[in-house]
Scaffold this active site. Structure first.
Site, PDB file in Angstrom:
ATOM      1  N   ASN A  16       0.874  -1.177   0.000  1.00  0.00           N
ATOM      2  CA  ASN A  16       0.000   0.000   0.000  1.00  0.00           C
ATOM      3  C   ASN A  16       0.907   1.221   0.000  1.00  0.00           C
ATOM      4  OD1 ASN A  16      -1.824   2.026   0.414  1.00  0.00           O
ATOM      5  ND2 ASN A  16      -2.343   1.479   2.532  1.00  0.00           N
ATOM      6  N   LYS A  18       0.124   4.208  -0.358  1.00  0.00           N
ATOM      7  CA  LYS A  18      -0.546   5.422   0.155  1.00  0.00           C
ATOM      8  C   LYS A  18      -0.266   6.588  -0.805  1.00  0.00           C
ATOM      9  CE  LYS A  18       0.048   3.511   4.731  1.00  0.00           C
ATOM     10  NZ  LYS A  18      -0.096   3.697   6.145  1.00  0.00           N
ATOM     11  N   HIS A 102      -9.717   1.490   4.215  1.00  0.00           N
ATOM     12  CA  HIS A 102      -8.501   1.714   5.018  1.00  0.00           C
ATOM     13  C   HIS A 102      -8.813   2.756   6.090  1.00  0.00           C
ATOM     14  CE1 HIS A 102      -4.473   2.772   6.242  1.00  0.00           C
ATOM     15  NE2 HIS A 102      -4.055   1.662   5.656  1.00  0.00           N
ATOM     16  N   GLU A 104      -7.190   5.084   7.336  1.00  0.00           N
ATOM     17  CA  GLU A 104      -6.801   6.465   7.039  1.00  0.00           C
ATOM     18  C   GLU A 104      -7.885   7.165   6.219  1.00  0.00           C
ATOM     19  OE1 GLU A 104      -2.935   5.780   5.297  1.00  0.00           O
ATOM     20  OE2 GLU A 104      -2.140   5.190   7.250  1.00  0.00           O
ATOM     21  N   GLU A 174      -6.267  -4.894  10.300  1.00  0.00           N
ATOM     22  CA  GLU A 174      -5.310  -3.807  10.505  1.00  0.00           C
ATOM     23  C   GLU A 174      -5.648  -3.078  11.796  1.00  0.00           C
ATOM     24  OE1 GLU A 174      -3.195  -2.969   6.703  1.00  0.00           O
ATOM     25  OE2 GLU A 174      -4.503  -1.294   7.115  1.00  0.00           O
ATOM     26  N   GLY A 180       1.668   2.124  10.967  1.00  0.00           N
ATOM     27  CA  GLY A 180       2.666   3.187  10.897  1.00  0.00           C
ATOM     28  C   GLY A 180       3.298   3.541  12.236  1.00  0.00           C
ATOM     29  N   SER A 219       2.623  -2.333  10.686  1.00  0.00           N
ATOM     30  CA  SER A 219       4.028  -2.385  11.086  1.00  0.00           C
ATOM     31  C   SER A 219       4.697  -3.742  10.842  1.00  0.00           C
ATOM     32  CB  SER A 219       4.189  -1.962  12.560  1.00  0.00           C
ATOM     33  OG  SER A 219       3.816  -0.601  12.717  1.00  0.00           O
TER      34      SER A 219
HETATM   35  C1  PEP Z   1      -1.185   0.249   6.131  1.00  0.00           C
HETATM   36  O1  PEP Z   1      -1.325   1.464   6.141  1.00  0.00           O
HETATM   37  O2  PEP Z   1      -2.000  -0.453   5.517  1.00  0.00           O
HETATM   38  C2  PEP Z   1      -0.070  -0.325   6.851  1.00  0.00           C
HETATM   39  C3  PEP Z   1      -0.131  -1.586   7.170  1.00  0.00           C
HETATM   40  O3  PEP Z   1       0.956   0.535   7.138  1.00  0.00           O
HETATM   41  P1  PEP Z   1       2.357   0.168   7.872  1.00  0.00           P
HETATM   42  O4  PEP Z   1       2.860  -1.116   7.267  1.00  0.00           O
HETATM   43  O5  PEP Z   1       3.233   1.323   7.587  1.00  0.00           O
HETATM   44  O6  PEP Z   1       2.018   0.013   9.328  1.00  0.00           O
END
Ligand code: PEP
Length: 261
Positions: A16, A18, A102, A104, A174, A180, A219
């Site tokens: 992803n 982003k 997602h 976000e 998630e 993040g 993460s």
């Molecule tokens: C995400 O935003 O879908 C995600 C898993 O981000 P990160 O791997 O940076 O935690």
């Protein structure tokens, strides 16, 4: 991996990106993905890019084993919806996957579960595999209501369209507190939630095993990937930050590959 094998890949690792990248950086990153990751046997690699770079992804990835996708789509087919992008438009660029819900987006753009459910159905109708993100905030986890939250996110779709729509779809657990932050869920925390999701979808589907894939996101890095991917009912990962480094992303994909069998 042939197109038919993609459907039966045992693990999925989905990048992803982003709102990161530019034309030049993407070119280097996509070329590195291809040179490092083409030809994996059991892992389907997918990269979800910002809309303007779909054509670039298509031109650099077509004919390889790596698929590409988007990070959102409109629930409408077409019409006066300024700034929206339809499923058919994604198909025009060979998009096979789309991230939906997602956190976000859900937070910043007030997307409701119903809205996300409609998008899920539109994706399916257009032959695009939805990657549905579900997960709880830290406050919800501390209050012990994480299963209620995730259950409601899944039930919204099941109630509207039935559990069958999860066949061949992807759900990504998630936990919002893990995205993040550098603080991934522990294998025990992930195991419990993945079992909850698996059981819920299986029961809703009349106890028939659903062909849904359940990924973990939050993460994931090359150091923790193998341990997470070895957990029962974890079929791979959705990767944010580490997907922007070809080396780290390769480490995660190789962990997925070696967790199979
Ligand atoms: C995400 O935003 O879908 C995600 C898993 O981000 P990160 O791997 O940076 O935690």
């Amino acid at each position: 991996m042939s197109p038919d094998m993609k459907k039966t890949a045992q693990k999925f690792v989905i990048a992803n990106w982003k709102m990161h990248g530019n034309f030049e950086q993407n070119q280097a990153l996509l070329n590195a993905y291809v040179s490092k990751l083409n030809g994996l046997k059991d892992t389907q690699v997918v990269v979800c890019v910002p809309y303007p770079y779909l054509a670039q992804a298509q031109s650099l990835l077509q004919g390889t084993d790596i698929a590409w996708g988007a990070q959102n789509l409109a629930k409408n087919e077409n019409g006066p919806f300024t700034g929206e992008v339809s499923a058919q438009m994604l198909r025009d660029f060979g998009c096979e996957y789309v991230i939906l819900g997602h956190s976000e987006r859900a937070t910043a753009y007030c997307e409701s579960d119903e809205n996300i459910a409609q998008k899920f159905m539109v994706a399916k109708q257009h032959g695009i595999t939805p990657i549905l993100c579900v997960g709880e905030t830290l406050i919800e986890r501390e209050a012990g209501v994480m299963e209620l939250k995730v259950g409601k996110q899944l039930d919204t779709i099941i109630d509207l369209y039935g559990a069958d729509v999860f066949n061949d779809a992807i759900v990504s657990y998630e936990p919002i507190w893990a995205i993040g932050t550098g603080l991934a869920a522990s294998p025990e925390q992930a195991k419990a939630m993945h079992k909850f999701i698996f059981d819920k979808l299986t029961q809703a589907n009349g106890a028939q095993k659903n062909s849904v894939k359940i990924l973990y996101g939050g993460s994931v890095n090359p150091q923790n990937a193998l341990q997470l991917f070895a957990v029962e009912n974890i079929d791979g990962g959705l990767i944010g930050k580490c997907s922007l480094s070809a080396q780290e992303f390769e480490g995660i994909c190789q962990a997925a590959e070696s967790s199979v069998g």
